[in-house]
Motif scaffolding. Structure first.
Motif, PDB file in Angstrom:
ATOM      1  N   GLN A 187     -26.365  99.254 -25.418  1.00 53.44           N
ATOM      2  CA  GLN A 187     -25.541  98.835 -26.547  1.00 53.44           C
ATOM      3  C   GLN A 187     -24.875  97.517 -26.203  1.00 53.44           C
ATOM      4  O   GLN A 187     -24.098  97.426 -25.245  1.00 53.44           O
ATOM      5  CB  GLN A 187     -24.484  99.891 -26.882  1.00 53.44           C
ATOM      6  N   LYS A 202     -23.171  95.487 -31.587  1.00 57.22           N
ATOM      7  CA  LYS A 202     -24.469  95.971 -32.065  1.00 57.22           C
ATOM      8  C   LYS A 202     -24.585  97.479 -31.893  1.00 57.22           C
ATOM      9  O   LYS A 202     -23.843  98.094 -31.134  1.00 57.22           O
ATOM     10  CB  LYS A 202     -25.605  95.270 -31.319  1.00 57.22           C
ATOM     11  N   GLU A 203     -25.530  98.048 -32.607  1.00 54.26           N
ATOM     12  CA  GLU A 203     -25.762  99.474 -32.487  1.00 54.26           C
ATOM     13  C   GLU A 203     -26.539  99.780 -31.204  1.00 54.26           C
ATOM     14  O   GLU A 203     -27.249  98.939 -30.673  1.00 54.26           O
ATOM     15  CB  GLU A 203     -26.547  99.976 -33.705  1.00 54.26           C
ATOM     16  N   ARG A 204     -26.381 100.990 -30.749  1.00 53.02           N
ATOM     17  CA  ARG A 204     -27.141 101.428 -29.583  1.00 53.02           C
ATOM     18  C   ARG A 204     -28.628 101.463 -29.918  1.00 53.02           C
ATOM     19  O   ARG A 204     -29.018 101.874 -31.003  1.00 53.02           O
ATOM     20  CB  ARG A 204     -26.661 102.821 -29.170  1.00 53.02           C
ATOM     21  N   GLU A 205     -29.446 101.046 -28.967  1.00 52.37           N
ATOM     22  CA  GLU A 205     -30.890 101.094 -29.180  1.00 52.37           C
ATOM     23  C   GLU A 205     -31.578 101.700 -27.968  1.00 52.37           C
ATOM     24  O   GLU A 205     -31.109 101.591 -26.833  1.00 52.37           O
ATOM     25  CB  GLU A 205     -31.462  99.692 -29.456  1.00 52.37           C
ATOM     26  N   ARG A 237     -35.129 108.135 -28.833  1.00 52.76           N
ATOM     27  CA  ARG A 237     -34.257 108.331 -29.977  1.00 52.76           C
ATOM     28  C   ARG A 237     -33.025 109.057 -29.494  1.00 52.76           C
ATOM     29  O   ARG A 237     -33.103 110.174 -28.993  1.00 52.76           O
ATOM     30  CB  ARG A 237     -34.984 109.143 -31.059  1.00 52.76           C
ATOM     31  N   TYR A 282     -30.726 110.663 -30.762  1.00 58.51           N
ATOM     32  CA  TYR A 282     -30.426 111.965 -31.358  1.00 58.51           C
ATOM     33  C   TYR A 282     -31.021 113.106 -30.544  1.00 58.51           C
ATOM     34  O   TYR A 282     -30.489 114.221 -30.539  1.00 58.51           O
ATOM     35  CB  TYR A 282     -30.968 112.003 -32.788  1.00 58.51           C
TER      36      TYR A 282
END
Length: 127
Positions: free
Chosen positions: A38, A42-45, A110, A112
């Motif tokens: 991250q 910015k968003e985590r990738e 991912r 999640y």
């Protein structure tokens, strides 16, 4: 399961770093491991992942050919070798783990899907 990242730091563009993710509490034999990052604002990738046996790896397109993930179940550690680093790689890097009851030879980048997370290690690439 506890995960601890290490190996971050400041490096010049084009340089290399090797991140480590050390696990304690349980063996990693039944865990796929992912690396995420991250950057500020910015968003985590997802960056990379490796299946529980180590037979399968996946990478974010922008790091393919530059980053290599590896898993040492005997040492309960996962490494992310990063080469040809670019300023765009600057971020906090996290490792994460998800359990599989057996080796399906898969991993998914991912966030999640991951249940256990480390605290992160900072990587700064200067231009």
């Amino acid at each position: 399961l506890q995960l601890v990242e290490s190996g971050g730091g400041l490096v010049q563009s084009g340089g290399s770093l090797r991140l480590s993710c050390a696990a304690s509490g349980v063996p990693l034999d039944n865990y796929a491991i992912g690396w995420f990052r991250q950057a500020p604002g910015k968003e985590r990738e997802g960056v990379s992942c490796i299946s529980s046996s180590g037979s399968t790896t996946n990478y974010l397109d922008s790091v393919k050919g530059r980053f290599t993930i590896s898993k040492d179940n005997a040492k309960n550690t996962v490494h992310l070798q990063m080469s040809s680093l670019e300023p765009e790689d600057t971020a906090i890097y996290y490792c994460a783990a998800t359990y599989y009851d057996r080796d399906y030879g898969i991993c998914i980048i991912r966030a999640y899907d991951y249940d256990y997370w480390g605290q992160g290690t900072h990587v700064t690439v200067s231009s």
